[in-house]
Every structure is written in structure tokens, then in C-alpha cells.
Design a protein around this motif. Structure first.
Motif, PDB file in Angstrom:
ATOM      1  N   UNK A 110       7.221   2.124   7.227  1.00  0.00           N
ATOM      2  CA  UNK A 110       6.707   0.853   7.755  1.00  0.00           C
ATOM      3  C   UNK A 110       7.746  -0.259   7.644  1.00  0.00           C
ATOM      4  N   UNK A 111       8.479  -0.277   6.542  1.00  0.00           N
ATOM      5  CA  UNK A 111       9.511  -1.298   6.345  1.00  0.00           C
ATOM      6  C   UNK A 111      10.611  -1.152   7.393  1.00  0.00           C
ATOM      7  N   UNK A 112      11.033   0.077   7.658  1.00  0.00           N
ATOM      8  CA  UNK A 112      12.062   0.325   8.683  1.00  0.00           C
ATOM      9  C   UNK A 112      11.570  -0.138  10.050  1.00  0.00           C
ATOM     10  N   UNK A 113      10.310   0.158  10.357  1.00  0.00           N
ATOM     11  CA  UNK A 113       9.735  -0.287  11.629  1.00  0.00           C
ATOM     12  C   UNK A 113       9.751  -1.815  11.718  1.00  0.00           C
ATOM     13  N   UNK A 114       9.396  -2.467  10.611  1.00  0.00           N
ATOM     14  CA  UNK A 114       9.423  -3.929  10.586  1.00  0.00           C
ATOM     15  C   UNK A 114      10.808  -4.474  10.865  1.00  0.00           C
ATOM     16  N   UNK A 132       0.807  -1.231   0.000  1.00  0.00           N
ATOM     17  CA  UNK A 132       0.000   0.000   0.000  1.00  0.00           C
ATOM     18  C   UNK A 132       0.833   1.272   0.000  1.00  0.00           C
ATOM     19  N   UNK A 133       2.132   1.151   0.301  1.00  0.00           N
ATOM     20  CA  UNK A 133       3.034   2.314   0.373  1.00  0.00           C
ATOM     21  C   UNK A 133       2.525   3.357   1.352  1.00  0.00           C
ATOM     22  N   UNK A 134       2.033   2.890   2.484  1.00  0.00           N
ATOM     23  CA  UNK A 134       1.586   3.784   3.547  1.00  0.00           C
ATOM     24  C   UNK A 134       2.521   3.666   4.754  1.00  0.00           C
ATOM     25  N   UNK A 135       2.737   4.770   5.483  1.00  0.00           N
ATOM     26  CA  UNK A 135       3.563   4.710   6.696  1.00  0.00           C
ATOM     27  C   UNK A 135       2.761   4.214   7.897  1.00  0.00           C
ATOM     28  N   UNK A 136       1.919   3.226   7.633  1.00  0.00           N
ATOM     29  CA  UNK A 136       1.077   2.640   8.681  1.00  0.00           C
ATOM     30  C   UNK A 136       1.654   1.280   9.062  1.00  0.00           C
ATOM     31  N   UNK A 137       1.908   1.096  10.327  1.00  0.00           N
ATOM     32  CA  UNK A 137       2.510  -0.145  10.804  1.00  0.00           C
ATOM     33  C   UNK A 137       1.457  -1.048  11.433  1.00  0.00           C
ATOM     34  N   UNK A 138       1.808  -2.318  11.575  1.00  0.00           N
ATOM     35  CA  UNK A 138       0.866  -3.281  12.140  1.00  0.00           C
ATOM     36  C   UNK A 138       1.476  -4.009  13.323  1.00  0.00           C
ATOM     37  N   UNK A 139       0.605  -4.454  14.214  1.00  0.00           N
ATOM     38  CA  UNK A 139       1.027  -5.249  15.360  1.00  0.00           C
ATOM     39  C   UNK A 139      -0.214  -5.941  15.934  1.00  0.00           C
ATOM     40  N   UNK A 140      -0.018  -6.942  16.810  1.00  0.00           N
ATOM     41  CA  UNK A 140      -1.175  -7.551  17.464  1.00  0.00           C
ATOM     42  C   UNK A 140      -2.000  -6.479  18.162  1.00  0.00           C
ATOM     43  N   UNK A 141      -3.284  -6.448  17.875  1.00  0.00           N
ATOM     44  CA  UNK A 141      -4.134  -5.346  18.317  1.00  0.00           C
ATOM     45  C   UNK A 141      -4.482  -5.432  19.795  1.00  0.00           C
ATOM     46  N   UNK A 142      -4.325  -4.283  20.465  1.00  0.00           N
ATOM     47  CA  UNK A 142      -4.823  -4.173  21.830  1.00  0.00           C
ATOM     48  C   UNK A 142      -6.348  -4.237  21.784  1.00  0.00           C
ATOM     49  N   UNK A 143      -6.933  -4.937  22.690  1.00  0.00           N
ATOM     50  CA  UNK A 143      -8.375  -5.120  22.686  1.00  0.00           C
ATOM     51  C   UNK A 143      -8.718  -6.471  22.105  1.00  0.00           C
TER      52      UNK A 143
END
Length: 445
Positions: free
Chosen positions: A336-340, A82-93
Motif C-alpha cells: 500500500x505504501x508503494x502504491x501511495x 493496519x499493515x494490509x495490502x489494501x489501497x484507498x482512493x476516491x470511491x466509484x459510486x
């Protein structure tokens, strides 16, 4: 020297072609710094997620590794697809729903719950490819998108207060915790430290605040000092592919179908909510209030969930902490890639992250809540046909402990109030359909 410069230019050109850096008016340096900043604000999940899932009987060290790998895969998928600076992780909740509701509340095994998450992920991949999830995002009114952002902020802050012991069960529903407790005092100090750093615009505020709070806890004898700073990566074997460690009769049982549907329903609107919240806060929505490349973003999200279930963690989704990296200038998927990649590096520092107490991580949750709750300022409270659905959306989320329930209350009330106030032109057919589905859900489930 010329060869080095040429190499750097070639590398920069490759990254520019992949992530369209010049087109988005950004640089490699800016994106890298934004990615590191985002990781700093997300690092708490390496502590919190294993802590929550371990209460369901899962190996804490293995979940730590699964969490890091799932966040890496999900974030990179978002960056490249998607080329977005949005990162993912196991969701709280959703991790709390996994542990406390499905496993501890309903009595299912954590392997059973993981299998349900995996099946849900596969279904979401199919739904993402068929544009169904994208259409749901597009049909949510702008006022409710702002309310979702604010509601998620309140929800996350509530989790933080509960984790810190500042709020506890008692009274009619909840009550103030024991403010004389040393651990609660430590949590309050953590909030003040993080707040001070945030006000001063210190980069890496959240991670720095957690470190300072943890050090204070160690000095005060409230936190156990890690025996080593660097260690071998905790084995993922105890949870890896355990989603498939079930008999065919369990996988194809009515109970599994019920849990998959529950995860599917909750995750669908939690994911839509998180993605809308981040995009709205960060100015990524277009003039019509829609998210460009939503299909690719949702597909990345679905891939993250599926991979996470195989690795051994609960539902993976877009993280609200992405806003921190975006505030630092991140504009493309390179962030996002750097965060990964940072999550991969973190695997070798397990003793540090697993020793950080909940009193230190709670400040992060509360302040992220503050950031997101500011979206309430974008809601027009002079129009009650907007104000009431928006209010129900953001107040139900923390009270019902569910992002999905807040969205459902908001959409149902928005549709009905717009129709009775003769503002039919503001109600799409898709909203009417969702309203009917939600009413049936409340009536029958």
C-alpha cells in the motif's frame, strides 16, 4: 561493495520490522512489484474522478491533484496502521453520488458537499475508535459477504458499460447503445484488448490496455493527443480547503445535517461492503469470517475520507483494485505504501492521465467486475434462506446504483427469512437491530 550490501540489509531489516515481511512470508521485492501492479490497476481513477467531479463544477486539474494526494494519504495510512495490502482512493459510486445526486440533483454547491464529506469523515474517525464500524462488519453473515463482493462487481461493471456508451438510458429503463458509434467500437476494442492481456496473465494488464486503447483512439482521431507528456503539477488551490468556505449558518443548517447523514449512511455500508469484498476475495478473513485489525483498517479509511475532503475530493475508501496487487503476491502494508508513492509520481504526468478517454477506462471497470462477481460461486443456492438474501444483495446494487441499498436489502431479507424458517440461531441480535434501523430508513426517508 560490502557497505552497499550492508546498507541494503539494514534497509530490509527496517522494513521487515515495520511490515513484518518474514512473518508474512514475503520480500521487499515482491511487495514493491505488488504495489506498482496495484497502482497500474488504480490509475484510471486519476482520469475518472476528475471527470465526474468536474461535472459538479469543480476544477478538473485541481481534482486530479487532490485525487492523487488523497489516494496516497489513504493508502499509506492503511499500510502503516493496519499493515494490509489494501489501497484507498476516491470511491466509484460515491463520487457519482456526490456529483449527480447532491450537487446536480439536490442543487447544493460542491463546497457544501465537500464540507458534508469532511464532517462525515470526522464522525467516522470517532466511530472507528469506538469499534462500532468493526462490529457491523463482524455481524454481517458470511453468505452476505460473498454476495456483497459479487454485487460490487456487478455495480462496477455496470458503471463501465454506461461509461463506454455500450449501455444507455432508453427502453423501459436502459437499452443497448449505438454499437456503430466509433467511440463505442473503441470501447469494445478496449474490452477485448484488456481481456486478452488478462487471460495471458500479463502484468500491468489494465494500465497497458488503457494505453493501447488510447493510442488507437488517437490514431483514429477519436482522442486528442496530449501536447506534452510531463508537466507541472496542476494547482490544487481551486478546491483545497474549500470544504470550509461556508458560513456558520450553512454548516449548522438542517440541510447540512441531512446531507451528512445521507453521506454517513451510504459511506458506512459502502465502506463495509468494499472492505468485506476485498478481504473475502483475498482470503484475509479469519476462520470466523472476521477481518483481523479491522479497527485499524477502518480508521485508515476514515483518515482518507477526512484528508480527501480537505484536499478537495469526494469520499475516499478501500479500492477493489487492491486485489490485483494481492494476486501479485502483496501481503503487507508495504504494498500500500508503494502504491501511495506511485500516486505522488503520477502528479507530474497529468497530461497523460487526463487524456485517457472513458472508452479506455471502461474496460478496467468491467473486468474488475468480472473478478469480483466470481464470489457468487461461494454462495449455497440450495438453501433459499441464504440464496434469496444473497441474490437481493448483489442484484439490487447495480439496479439501484447503490452498494448501501444492496446491503440493506440483503440484511433485512436474511434476518426475516431466517426467523420465519426457524433458524433463529443464525441471527445475531445486532442483525435484528440493523434490520429495524433499515426498515425505519426505508419507511421514513
Amino acid at each position: 561493495m560490502q557497505k552497499v550490501t550492508s546498507y541494503k540489509e539494514d534497509k530490509s531489516n527496517i522494513l521487515d520490522k515495520i511490515f513484518k515481511l518474514k512473518e508474512n512470508n514475503t520480500t521487499v521485492k515482491t511487495e514493491v512489484l505488488a504495489g506498482i501492479t496495484t497502482f497500474m490497476t488504480m490509475a484510471y481513477i486519476l482520469v475518472v474522478n476528475p471527470s465526474i467531479l468536474s461535472e459538479a463544477g469543480m476544477d478538473k486539474g485541481a481534482v486530479f491533484t487532490a485525487t492523487a494526494l488523497a489516494a496516497c494519504i489513504g493508502s499509506m495510512a492503511m499500510g502503516f496502521l493496519a499493515n494490509y495490502p489494501i489501497t484507498l482512493m476516491p470511491a466509484m459510486g460515491l463520487n457519482a453520488f456526490f456529483a449527480y445526486t447532491v450537487v446536480l440533483g439536490m442543487g447544493y454547491s460542491w463546497q457544501f458537499a465537500l464540507c458534508a464529506v469532511f464532517i462525515e469523515g470526522i464522525i467516522f474517525i470517532i466511530l472507528s475508535l469506538t469499534n462500532i464500524r468493526e462490529k457491523i462488519i463482524e455481524c454481517v453473515p458470511t453468505v452476505l459477504k460473498h454476495a456483497v463482493t459479487a454485487g460490487i462487481g456487478l455495480f462496477i461493471a455496470f458503471i463501465g458499460f454506461k461509461s463506454a456508451g455500450i449501455i444507455q438510458p432508453g427502453g423501459a429503463i436502459v437499452s443497448l447503445g449505438n454499437m456503430k458509434s466509433p467511440t463505442v467500437v473503441l470501447a469494445v476494442m478496449g474490452i477485448l484488448i484488456a481481456s486478452s492481456l488478462l487471460i495471458k496473465n500479463v502484468k500491468g494488464t489494465f494500465l497497458l490496455a488503457m494505453i493501447i486503447t488510447t493510442v488507437i483512439g488517437i490514431v483514429a482521431g477519436l482522442v486528442e493527443l496530449p501536447s506534452a507528456l510531463i508537466s507541472s503539477v496542476p494547482s490544487i488551490k481551486p478546491v483545497f480547503l474549500q470544504a470550509f468556505n461556508l458560513t456558520p449558518s450553512e454548516i449548522f443548517s438542517p440541510e447540512m445535517a441531512m446531507i451528512v447523514f445521507t453521506f454517513l449512511f451510504v459511506d458506512l455500508f459502502d465502506t463495509v461492503g468494499f472492505l468485506i469484498g476485498i478481504a473475502s476475495q483475498s482470503g484475509m478473513l479469519d476462520e470466523e469470517g472476521n477481518l483481523p485489525r479491522a479497527k485499524q483498517a477502518l480508521l485508515a479509511d476514515a483518515i482518507g475520507t477526512t484528508a480527501g475532503a480537505m484536499l478537495g475530493t469526494s469520499t475516499v475508501t478501500s479500492s477493489v483494485e487492491s486485489a490485483a496487487g494481492i494476486a501479485e503476491g502483496g501481503k503487507t502494508g508495504l504494498t500500500s505504501v508503494v502504491t501511495g508513492l506511485m500516486f505522488i509520481v503520477s502528479l507530474f504526468f497529468a497530461p497523460i492521465f487526463t487524456s485517457i478517454p472513458p472508452e479506455a477506462t471502461s474496460a478496467v471497470l468491467i473486468l474488475v467486475g468480472v473478478m469480483m462477481a466470481s464470489s457468487v460461486l461461494k454462495i449455497d443456492f440450495s438453501d433459499y434462506s441464504n440464496a434469496i438474501p444473497a441474490f437481493l444483495t448483489f442484484i439490487i446494487m447495480p439496479l439501484a446504483y447503490s452498494v448501501a441499498d444492496g446491503i440493506m436489502f440483503g440484511i433485512v431479507s436474511y434476518t426475516i427469512l431466517k426467523l420465519v424458517s426457524n433458524k433463529k440461531e443464525e441471527v445475531k441480535l445486532s442483525l435484528v437491530i440493523l434490520t429495524v434501523v433499515f426498515i425505519l430508513k426505508f419507511a421514513l426517508l
